[in-house]
Scaffold this active site. Structure first.
Site, short mmCIF file in Angstrom:
data_model
loop_
_atom_site.label_atom_id
_atom_site.label_comp_id
_atom_site.label_asym_id
_atom_site.label_seq_id
_atom_site.Cartn_x
_atom_site.Cartn_y
_atom_site.Cartn_z
N HIS A 1 4.22 6.44 -1.11
CA HIS A 1 3.03 5.62 -0.87
C HIS A 1 2.25 5.97 0.65
O HIS A 1 3.08 6.40 1.52
CB HIS A 1 2.94 4.32 -1.10
CG HIS A 1 3.87 3.44 -0.55
ND1 HIS A 1 3.87 2.00 -0.34
CD2 HIS A 1 4.99 3.55 0.26
CE1 HIS A 1 4.92 1.62 0.33
NE2 HIS A 1 5.73 2.62 0.92
N ARG B 1 6.40 11.09 -6.13
CA ARG B 1 7.05 10.11 -6.92
C ARG B 1 7.85 11.09 -8.04
O ARG B 1 7.33 11.88 -8.61
CB ARG B 1 6.49 8.84 -7.50
CG ARG B 1 6.00 8.01 -6.23
CD ARG B 1 5.21 6.87 -6.98
NE ARG B 1 4.32 6.13 -5.93
CZ ARG B 1 3.65 5.25 -6.19
NH1 ARG B 1 3.67 4.48 -7.27
NH2 ARG B 1 3.08 4.55 -5.00
N VAL C 1 2.93 -7.62 1.35
CA VAL C 1 1.63 -8.13 1.15
C VAL C 1 1.66 -9.61 0.49
O VAL C 1 2.69 -9.96 -0.30
CB VAL C 1 0.37 -7.52 0.40
CG1 VAL C 1 -0.11 -6.51 1.14
CG2 VAL C 1 0.58 -7.19 -0.93
N GLN D 1 -3.47 9.06 -2.26
CA GLN D 1 -3.66 7.71 -2.04
C GLN D 1 -4.51 7.44 -0.83
O GLN D 1 -4.76 8.45 0.16
CB GLN D 1 -2.44 6.85 -1.86
CG GLN D 1 -1.80 6.57 -3.15
CD GLN D 1 -0.55 5.48 -2.92
OE1 GLN D 1 -0.20 5.17 -1.79
NE2 GLN D 1 -0.08 5.01 -3.97
N TRP E 1 9.82 2.68 -6.94
CA TRP E 1 9.50 3.95 -6.79
C TRP E 1 10.71 5.05 -7.02
O TRP E 1 11.69 4.88 -6.24
CB TRP E 1 8.63 4.48 -5.50
CG TRP E 1 7.56 3.77 -5.42
CD1 TRP E 1 6.50 3.63 -6.31
CD2 TRP E 1 7.11 2.68 -4.30
NE1 TRP E 1 5.52 2.83 -5.77
CE2 TRP E 1 5.97 2.17 -4.96
CE3 TRP E 1 7.80 2.03 -3.45
CZ2 TRP E 1 5.27 1.25 -3.98
CZ3 TRP E 1 7.41 1.04 -2.54
CH2 TRP E 1 6.06 0.52 -3.00
N ALA F 1 -4.76 -5.10 3.36
CA ALA F 1 -4.52 -3.85 3.07
C ALA F 1 -4.76 -3.49 1.62
O ALA F 1 -4.79 -4.15 0.74
CB ALA F 1 -3.24 -3.56 3.48
#
Ligand code: FA5
Length: 352
Positions: A180, A207, A264, A221, A160, A320
């Site tokens: 995010h 961003r 994740v 988001q 990012w 998530a």
């Protein structure tokens, strides 16, 4: 009117002739100052000249002059009325309200298509038992990156292009416009002593993007987080399928790709079939020729993130996801370019 004699009669005739030729209210006012004005008005002068008359004529002259003054004042009042009535008559034609004309329509605002989509998404997740939480748009680097297993100098930070807040703390830039909504995974867990957690966190992210048909520098988001005993990947897929069916109907094709997000394991991206080219145009500028438009990243919360929150990762697992709301709006209405949303063109916006 009584008939005045000699010089008085002449003066009266002049006054009335001048009065008759006053064509509007401005001219009438000029006449009033010239004839009846306290300073230098000719009729006023006549009255002050009474005292200069020979003694034997003073009474008759005075009576005549006063009568003349009253006549002239009456003529003035009548002329004034006349002109006023004429002005009103004119106004009643030029300024009249035509009650048969249709009224001007009132422009009624509406919700921006991204806000409409956001609310529909929130409602859909609400029906699945997710509650809404919020987090700050100006975020600490420690939440945006470190808590998400993206330490400084880790190549993943380059995923990012961050917009830093230009403020040094201890000689370092530590605040940024969040890239995010994922830092809210850490924030929510931090303030929840013990799972279960089932929460969504909607909000704007920023961003430094080279914009194109599917990328904006400001995006919306919805972070989703569920942590409990026995939460599995199949729960994540079930929730996302259900969400997609409700938002896009049952006809759209959905695909999961493997993807990498440090917070994740495993990580996936979910995409829908491209409504522009249906996967048949390698030069399609909306799907870049892939046939798919990615709408979200997701995965099973990394055990380290669970442990960082003070939970036992052997007991608790979680999933998530982070959905791009503008992308959902694109797919829902078949809009070919994300940049339309923030150009503030009412011709575009009023279609939704
Ligand atoms: C993330 O932002 C991760 N935080 C998502 C996540 C959350 C992964 C939880 C795992 C678990 P990514 O950069 O791929 O991932 O963005 C997620 C979604 O936001 C994308 O699928 C896309 O729909 C949307 N998105 C990303 N960048 C842009 C952009 N520049 N303009 C519009 N939408 C964007």
């Amino acid at each position: 009117m009584t008939a005045p004699t000699s010089a008085l009669a002449e003066l009266c005739a002049d006054a009335l002739a001048a009065l008759a030729s006053a064509a509007d209210e401005a001219a009438l006012e000029q006449w009033r100052v010239a004839w009846l004005g306290r300073q230098g008005g000719r009729v006023t002068g006549l009255l002050t000249s009474i005292k200069d008359q020979p003694a034997d004529q003073k009474a008759a002259f005075g009576a005549e002059a006063n009568r003349l003054k009253r006549d002239i004042e009456a003529a003035f009042a009548e002329k004034h009325e006349q002109l006023k009535r004429r002005t009103l008559r004119e106004l009643s034609t030029t300024e009249a309200i035509d009650v048969t004309l249709p009224g001007r329509p009132q422009v009624i605002g509406r919700l921006h298509p991204v806000t409409q989509t956001l609310r529909d998404c929130v409602k859909t997740f609400g029906e699945m038992g997710f509650r809404v939480a919020e987090g700050p748009e100006v975020e600490w680097a420690s939440y945006n990156f470190d808590a998400m297993r993206i330490p400084e100098d880790h190549p993943a930070r380059d995923m990012w292009d961050t917009i830093w807040v230009d403020k040094l703390i201890d000689g370092e830039r530590k605040m940024l416009l969040r890239t995010h909504t994922s830092p809210n995974q850490a924030r929510v867990m931090e303030r929840t002593p013990e799972p279960p957690i089932r929460v969504i966190v909607p909000g704007k992210c920023y961003r430094q993007e080279a914009t194109d048909a599917t990328h904006e520098w400001m995006l919306t988001q919805i972070e989703g987080l569920a942590v409990d005993e026995g939460v599995r990947m199949s729960d994540l897929k079930g929730v996302l399928y259900d969400f997609s069916r409700k938002m896009f109907g049952t006809e759209r094709k959905i695909i999961f790709h493997h993807s990498y997000f440090p917070f994740v394991e495993p990580g996936v991206e979910m995409a829908l079939d491209c409504f522009i080219c249906r996967g048949e145009d390698p030069a399609c500028h909306t799907c870049h020729g892939t046939g798919w438009i990615e709408i979200l990243g997701a995965g099973m919360v990394h055990p380290e993130v669970i442990e960082n929150a003070g939970y036992d990762s052997n007991r608790y697992t979680g999933f998530a996801f982070g959905i791009g709301v503008e992308r959902v709006a694109l797919l829902r209405w078949g809009i070919e370019d994300i940049r339309h949303f923030y150009q503030n063109d009412v011709r575009f916006l009023s279609q939704f």
